[in-house]
Design a protein around this motif. Structure first.
Motif, PDB file in Angstrom:
ATOM      1  N   GLN A   8     -15.740 -21.744   8.561  1.00 30.57           N
ATOM      2  CA  GLN A   8     -16.282 -21.480   7.178  1.00 30.57           C
ATOM      3  C   GLN A   8     -15.635 -22.335   6.169  1.00 30.57           C
ATOM      4  O   GLN A   8     -15.899 -22.156   5.163  1.00 30.57           O
ATOM      5  CB  GLN A   8     -16.078 -19.976   6.856  1.00 30.57           C
ATOM      6  CG  GLN A   8     -16.591 -18.920   7.638  1.00 30.57           C
ATOM      7  CD  GLN A   8     -16.384 -17.561   7.111  1.00 30.57           C
ATOM      8  OE1 GLN A   8     -15.840 -17.262   6.385  1.00 30.57           O
ATOM      9  NE2 GLN A   8     -17.079 -16.731   7.996  1.00 30.57           N
ATOM     10  N   CYS A  13     -16.785 -24.971   4.877  1.00 27.27           N
ATOM     11  CA  CYS A  13     -17.899 -25.730   4.085  1.00 27.27           C
ATOM     12  C   CYS A  13     -18.828 -24.562   3.430  1.00 27.27           C
ATOM     13  O   CYS A  13     -19.945 -24.823   2.908  1.00 27.27           O
ATOM     14  CB  CYS A  13     -18.525 -26.869   4.623  1.00 27.27           C
ATOM     15  SG  CYS A  13     -17.449 -27.981   5.146  1.00 27.27           S
ATOM     16  N   GLN A  14     -18.519 -23.412   3.446  1.00 28.45           N
ATOM     17  CA  GLN A  14     -19.176 -22.301   2.992  1.00 28.45           C
ATOM     18  C   GLN A  14     -19.653 -22.523   1.809  1.00 28.45           C
ATOM     19  O   GLN A  14     -20.848 -22.103   1.326  1.00 28.45           O
ATOM     20  CB  GLN A  14     -18.888 -20.939   3.491  1.00 28.45           C
ATOM     21  CG  GLN A  14     -19.624 -19.786   3.135  1.00 28.45           C
ATOM     22  CD  GLN A  14     -19.204 -18.288   3.757  1.00 28.45           C
ATOM     23  OE1 GLN A  14     -18.026 -18.306   4.178  1.00 28.45           O
ATOM     24  NE2 GLN A  14     -19.956 -17.379   3.598  1.00 28.45           N
ATOM     25  N   ALA A  32     -22.663 -24.852   1.305  1.00 28.71           N
ATOM     26  CA  ALA A  32     -23.688 -24.374   1.698  1.00 28.71           C
ATOM     27  C   ALA A  32     -24.365 -23.216   0.752  1.00 28.71           C
ATOM     28  O   ALA A  32     -25.622 -23.306   0.600  1.00 28.71           O
ATOM     29  CB  ALA A  32     -23.498 -23.782   3.091  1.00 28.71           C
ATOM     30  N   CYS A  33     -23.408 -22.574   0.183  1.00 28.41           N
ATOM     31  CA  CYS A  33     -23.948 -21.599  -0.596  1.00 28.41           C
ATOM     32  C   CYS A  33     -24.718 -21.904  -2.123  1.00 28.41           C
ATOM     33  O   CYS A  33     -25.488 -21.999  -2.567  1.00 28.41           O
ATOM     34  CB  CYS A  33     -22.839 -20.480  -1.088  1.00 28.41           C
ATOM     35  SG  CYS A  33     -22.702 -19.266   0.255  1.00 28.41           S
ATOM     36  N   LEU A  82     -22.325 -30.780   0.517  1.00 25.62           N
ATOM     37  CA  LEU A  82     -22.283 -30.185   1.985  1.00 25.62           C
ATOM     38  C   LEU A  82     -21.897 -31.125   3.094  1.00 25.62           C
ATOM     39  O   LEU A  82     -21.189 -31.205   3.675  1.00 25.62           O
ATOM     40  CB  LEU A  82     -23.486 -29.340   2.216  1.00 25.62           C
ATOM     41  CG  LEU A  82     -23.484 -28.695   3.594  1.00 25.62           C
ATOM     42  CD1 LEU A  82     -22.278 -27.612   3.841  1.00 25.62           C
ATOM     43  CD2 LEU A  82     -24.653 -28.183   3.952  1.00 25.62           C
ATOM     44  N   CYS A 115     -18.827 -31.248   5.405  1.00 23.00           N
ATOM     45  CA  CYS A 115     -18.693 -31.291   6.809  1.00 23.00           C
ATOM     46  C   CYS A 115     -18.135 -32.535   7.589  1.00 23.00           C
ATOM     47  O   CYS A 115     -17.410 -32.349   8.745  1.00 23.00           O
ATOM     48  CB  CYS A 115     -20.480 -31.268   7.456  1.00 23.00           C
ATOM     49  SG  CYS A 115     -20.968 -29.564   6.744  1.00 23.00           S
ATOM     50  N   SER A 167     -20.459 -24.866  13.772  1.00 19.27           N
ATOM     51  CA  SER A 167     -20.023 -24.344  12.150  1.00 19.27           C
ATOM     52  C   SER A 167     -20.858 -23.443  11.849  1.00 19.27           C
ATOM     53  O   SER A 167     -22.013 -23.771  11.941  1.00 19.27           O
ATOM     54  CB  SER A 167     -19.450 -25.477  11.602  1.00 19.27           C
ATOM     55  OG  SER A 167     -19.096 -25.135  10.040  1.00 19.27           O
ATOM     56  N   GLU A 168     -20.303 -22.454  11.157  1.00 19.29           N
ATOM     57  CA  GLU A 168     -21.515 -21.430  10.592  1.00 19.29           C
ATOM     58  C   GLU A 168     -22.321 -22.228   9.447  1.00 19.29           C
ATOM     59  O   GLU A 168     -23.406 -22.057   9.110  1.00 19.29           O
ATOM     60  CB  GLU A 168     -20.592 -20.271   9.809  1.00 19.29           C
ATOM     61  CG  GLU A 168     -20.211 -19.573  11.098  1.00 19.29           C
ATOM     62  CD  GLU A 168     -19.496 -18.204  10.367  1.00 19.29           C
ATOM     63  OE1 GLU A 168     -19.575 -18.123   9.479  1.00 19.29           O
ATOM     64  OE2 GLU A 168     -18.789 -17.479  11.338  1.00 19.29           O
ATOM     65  N   SER A 169     -21.641 -23.414   8.756  1.00 12.49           N
ATOM     66  CA  SER A 169     -22.131 -23.947   7.415  1.00 12.49           C
ATOM     67  C   SER A 169     -22.314 -25.360   7.859  1.00 12.49           C
ATOM     68  O   SER A 169     -23.377 -25.907   6.797  1.00 12.49           O
ATOM     69  CB  SER A 169     -20.802 -23.796   6.376  1.00 12.49           C
ATOM     70  OG  SER A 169     -20.531 -22.691   6.132  1.00 12.49           O
ATOM     71  N   CYS A 170     -22.226 -25.994   8.794  1.00 11.63           N
ATOM     72  CA  CYS A 170     -22.493 -27.493   9.026  1.00 11.63           C
ATOM     73  C   CYS A 170     -23.425 -27.695  10.348  1.00 11.63           C
ATOM     74  O   CYS A 170     -23.349 -27.186  11.387  1.00 11.63           O
ATOM     75  CB  CYS A 170     -21.261 -28.195   9.160  1.00 11.63           C
ATOM     76  SG  CYS A 170     -20.305 -28.221   7.825  1.00 11.63           S
TER      77      CYS A 170
END
Length: 76
Positions: free
Chosen positions: A3, A5-6, A9-10, A33, A37, A56-59
């Motif tokens: 997480q 870079c969450q 991403a948001c 972002l 990442c 990754s969840e965000s990348c």
């Protein structure tokens, strides 16, 4: 790594929502972002914790991040 870079991403989602989903108005958020990442993957690679299939969840996957960073004129 999951997480890191969450927030970036948001920020993209927030920008898109505020700008009626006009992607061109959110280019800076997208670059932020990918920069996050790229840095995250570089740290993981240096620590020997990364493979091409890393998730990754965000990348996006590392090869996509590297390609985008080259498009932005920066090495990943």
């Amino acid at each position: 790594m999951a997480q890191e870079c969450q927030a970036e991403a948001c920020a993209i989602q927030s920008c898109l929502s505020k700008n009626n989903y006009n992607e061109s108005r959110c280019a800076a958020a997208v670059k932020d972002l990918y920069a996050c990442c790229a840095a995250m993957y570089a740290r993981a690679e240096a620590a020997g914790e990364i493979k091409e299939g890393a998730k990754s969840e965000s990348c996006p996957i590392p090869s996509v991040v590297a390609r985008k960073m080259k498009q932005f004129g920066k090495e990943a």
